[in-house]
Design a protein around this motif. Structure first.
Motif, PDB file in Angstrom:
ATOM      1  N   THR A   1      26.511  20.193  20.390  1.00 25.58           N
ATOM      2  CA  THR A   1      26.030  21.494  20.871  1.00 25.58           C
ATOM      3  C   THR A   1      25.462  22.328  19.733  1.00 25.58           C
ATOM      4  N   GLY A   2      26.136  22.291  18.579  1.00 21.74           N
ATOM      5  CA  GLY A   2      25.682  23.071  17.435  1.00 21.74           C
ATOM      6  C   GLY A   2      24.717  22.337  16.532  1.00 21.74           C
ATOM      7  N   GLU A   3      24.393  21.089  16.854  1.00 21.92           N
ATOM      8  CA  GLU A   3      23.492  20.249  16.047  1.00 21.92           C
ATOM      9  C   GLU A   3      23.977  20.145  14.602  1.00 21.92           C
ATOM     10  N   PHE A   4      25.292  19.960  14.454  1.00 23.63           N
ATOM     11  CA  PHE A   4      25.875  19.723  13.132  1.00 23.63           C
ATOM     12  C   PHE A   4      25.975  18.213  12.921  1.00 23.63           C
ATOM     13  N   THR A   5      24.884  17.621  12.500  1.00 26.94           N
ATOM     14  CA  THR A   5      24.797  16.163  12.471  1.00 26.94           C
ATOM     15  C   THR A   5      25.778  15.549  11.494  1.00 26.94           C
ATOM     16  N   GLN A   6      26.019  16.214  10.362  1.00 27.97           N
ATOM     17  CA  GLN A   6      26.936  15.631   9.377  1.00 27.97           C
ATOM     18  C   GLN A   6      28.346  15.500   9.949  1.00 27.97           C
ATOM     19  N   TYR A   7      28.782  16.460  10.759  1.00 26.48           N
ATOM     20  CA  TYR A   7      30.116  16.384  11.368  1.00 26.48           C
ATOM     21  C   TYR A   7      30.118  15.431  12.557  1.00 26.48           C
ATOM     22  N   LEU A   8      28.977  15.323  13.213  1.00 25.98           N
ATOM     23  CA  LEU A   8      28.858  14.347  14.297  1.00 25.98           C
ATOM     24  C   LEU A   8      29.006  12.928  13.743  1.00 25.98           C
ATOM     25  N   VAL A   9      28.424  12.678  12.577  1.00 22.74           N
ATOM     26  CA  VAL A   9      28.565  11.364  11.949  1.00 22.74           C
ATOM     27  C   VAL A   9      30.025  11.104  11.596  1.00 22.74           C
ATOM     28  N   GLN A  10      30.698  12.088  11.011  1.00 22.54           N
ATOM     29  CA  GLN A  10      32.107  11.903  10.628  1.00 22.54           C
ATOM     30  C   GLN A  10      32.987  11.630  11.839  1.00 22.54           C
ATOM     31  N   ALA A  11      32.813  12.447  12.891  1.00 24.39           N
ATOM     32  CA  ALA A  11      33.654  12.276  14.088  1.00 24.39           C
ATOM     33  C   ALA A  11      33.379  10.940  14.765  1.00 24.39           C
ATOM     34  N   THR A  12      32.106  10.551  14.840  1.00 21.98           N
ATOM     35  CA  THR A  12      31.754   9.283  15.490  1.00 21.98           C
ATOM     36  C   THR A  12      32.282   8.098  14.688  1.00 21.98           C
ATOM     37  N   ARG A  13      32.209   8.188  13.367  1.00 19.90           N
ATOM     38  CA  ARG A  13      32.737   7.103  12.527  1.00 19.90           C
ATOM     39  C   ARG A  13      34.250   6.978  12.712  1.00 19.90           C
ATOM     40  N   MET A  14      34.945   8.111  12.787  1.00 23.03           N
ATOM     41  CA  MET A  14      36.397   8.064  12.978  1.00 23.03           C
ATOM     42  C   MET A  14      36.744   7.488  14.351  1.00 23.03           C
ATOM     43  N   LEU A  15      35.942   7.828  15.358  1.00 20.94           N
ATOM     44  CA  LEU A  15      36.163   7.245  16.692  1.00 20.94           C
ATOM     45  C   LEU A  15      35.976   5.732  16.667  1.00 20.94           C
ATOM     46  N   ARG A  16      34.910   5.290  15.977  1.00 22.84           N
ATOM     47  CA  ARG A  16      34.671   3.842  15.877  1.00 22.84           C
ATOM     48  C   ARG A  16      35.875   3.146  15.246  1.00 22.84           C
ATOM     49  N   ASN A  17      36.381   3.703  14.148  1.00 20.84           N
ATOM     50  CA  ASN A  17      37.534   3.096  13.483  1.00 20.84           C
ATOM     51  C   ASN A  17      38.767   3.122  14.365  1.00 20.84           C
TER      52      ASN A  17
END
Length: 494
Positions: free
Chosen positions: A123-139
């Motif tokens: 929603t906020g277009e914070f791509t750097q945090y989107l990458v971190q959260a998505t990587r943690m979900l993958r793991n």
């Protein structure tokens, strides 16, 4: 987890009235931020003994740690701060909590918080945090052996990583531009020559990314390009278009910094010689800046210049008083404080002579008279300083220092104002030489300077890459010089 809570919470209760060494230490620094170690030790412990000085060092370290912990609980809801800050910190807060929960092997709650973080980051277009959260979900899905969500989130991660790469490249380009734009005149000239290529690169990145970050980098680079060229009316148009896009919902309201647009707009009105219109906007826009921020001081600086360019000297005095009363001024850099001193010296000069100057104001006036004719750390203000000195001695009708300042200005023009872009400053300094040529006769000087004055009026301000700051427009300063000569020519001191 509750059984592992620390025995004493590492926090300071700033609202508590209970006496303590920590509270006493904070109060002393709050009331006297420039206090020495000996003064603080005496205030906290009663005496500044070697043992108390050693205890003060431990106290200082403990208090600093607790004050840093207060950062977790700052209120960011005030709309006068950067709008994106509160939403960005929500993402960071969730990522911090998930890091702890994941280490504690609470996968269920970790997943819930990560999914919430993904929604907020999107929603906020914070791509750097989107990458971190998505990587943690993958793991997390990999460790739980869940192949279907693992494959889905891995595909999403590749997409957002590519998006982040485009945004990082755009941010790097924009940062390079801003650094060059705030560097030396030579660096800014080189930047101006390369701007078309850089803008084309940013436009390509925006077409690929279509995100707020790639848009914002391109938008700010466009403003810098127009500023360097002196296209200030175009800056107004570009800023107004961005604000319309925001109102139409085409820009992310959680990311767009409206305060930046406000500043750009009044700056462009100042440089395009529309101070009256700029003042009307500045009066409204200042409400959107928090008084504790550096942005508030920077905005006030241009608000003040608008008042001076509009001839609203009493308003300028009020703005200076407002700035001086702001406790946050103690945190301003030395260069900024010197600029405020210079502005105050001009205001003190142009206000009615009957105004009594305080001891501080008299001290400032004396300091301005002693400044050298050229200083690299005052780039852009050298002409303003020397002209203020000349005005002072014209008012004093003291011939020798007037002649000395006129000679300094002549040499400065020959050495430092040789480029076509410095035409306004050169024309004004040539006008000043006229008063000496006509033996300080105001009528003859006005007549001889008429054609130069018209050229000055017809010459627009240069781009920011080449500008000498006109605290009061040169045309108005010429009128002040003639008024001083009408009071009487400078004479040799007895």
């Amino acid at each position: 987890m509750t059984s592992r809570t620390t025995a004493a919470l590492p926090m300071l209760d700033l609202r508590s009235k209970q006496a303590s060494k920590e509270r006493s230490f904070v109060e002393i620094l709050r009331n006297a931020p420039e206090a020495t170690q000996l003064q603080v030790a005496k205030g906290v412990y009663g005496k500044a003994t070697p043992a108390n000085l050693q205890a003060l060092q431990k106290l200082q370290s403990r208090v600093q740690t607790k004050l840093l912990n207060q950062l977790y609980f700052l209120d960011h809801s005030d709309p006068r701060h950067l709008v994106s800050r509160r939403y960005e910190l929500e993402c960071l807060d969730l990522l911090h909590k998930v890091s702890i929960l994941y280490a504690e092997r609470d996968f269920k709650l970790s997943e819930r918080l990560l999914l919430r973080c993904v929604r907020l980051a999107e929603t906020g277009e914070f791509t750097q945090y989107l990458v971190q959260a998505t990587r943690m979900l993958r793991n997390l899905y990999g460790e739980q052996r869940k192949p279907t969500p693992y494959k889905k989130v891995t595909k999403s991660l590749l997409r957002v990583q590519q998006q982040l790469a485009w945004e990082d490249e755009a941010e790097q380009l924009q940062t390079d531009i801003q650094l060059a734009a705030s560097s030396t005149v030579a660096a800014r000239r080189n930047l101006l020559a390369t701007m078309p290529v850089r803008l084309a690169q940013l436009e390509a990145l925006y077409r690929r990314g279509r995100s707020f970050s790639t848009y914002n980098a391109l938008y700010r680079a466009r403003l810098t390009h127009e500023e360097l060229q002196g296209h200030f009316k175009e800056m107004i148009r570009v800023a107004a278009a961005a604000e319309r896009h925001l109102q139409d919902g085409k820009l992310n309201a959680r990311r767009f910094d409206l305060r930046f647009n406000h500043f750009v707009t009044i700056y462009a009105y100042l440089r395009s010689r529309q101070p009256v219109r700029g003042l009307l906007l500045a009066e409204r826009y200042i409400r959107d800046f928090h008084p504790s921020s550096n942005n508030w001081f920077y905005f006030q600086e241009h608000y003040l210049l608008l008042a001076l360019h509009a001839g609203r000297y009493e308003l300028a005095q009020q703005l200076l008083d407002t700035v001086a009363k702001n406790p946050a001024i103690l945190g301003q850099r030395e260069a900024a404080m010197q600029r405020w001193d210079l502005y105050r010296s001009y205001v003190n000069f142009v206000l009615p002579a009957a105004r009594a100057l305080s001891a501080r104001q008299r001290q400032l006036a004396q300091q301005m008279l002693l400044l050298p004719e050229y200083s690299r750390d005052k780039r852009g203000h050298n002409v303003a300083i020397m002209v203020l000195q000349l005005l002072h001695f014209l008012r004093e009708r003291n011939l020798e220092p007037v002649l000395l300042r006129l000679e300094r200005l002549r040499k400065y023009q020959q050495r430092h104002l040789t480029e076509p872009s410095t035409l306004r400053s050169r024309l004004f300094l040539r006008l000043l030489q006229v008063i000496m040529e006509k033996n300080f006769d105001p009528l003859k000087a006005a007549e001889r300077g008429q054609s130069l004055l018209q050229q000055l009026r017809d010459t627009p301000p240069p781009g920011e890459a080449f500008a000498e700051v006109e605290i009061i427009p040169y045309e108005n300063l010429w009128g002040i010089v003639l008024d001083l000569l009408r009071e009487g020519p400078p004479v040799t001191a007895a």
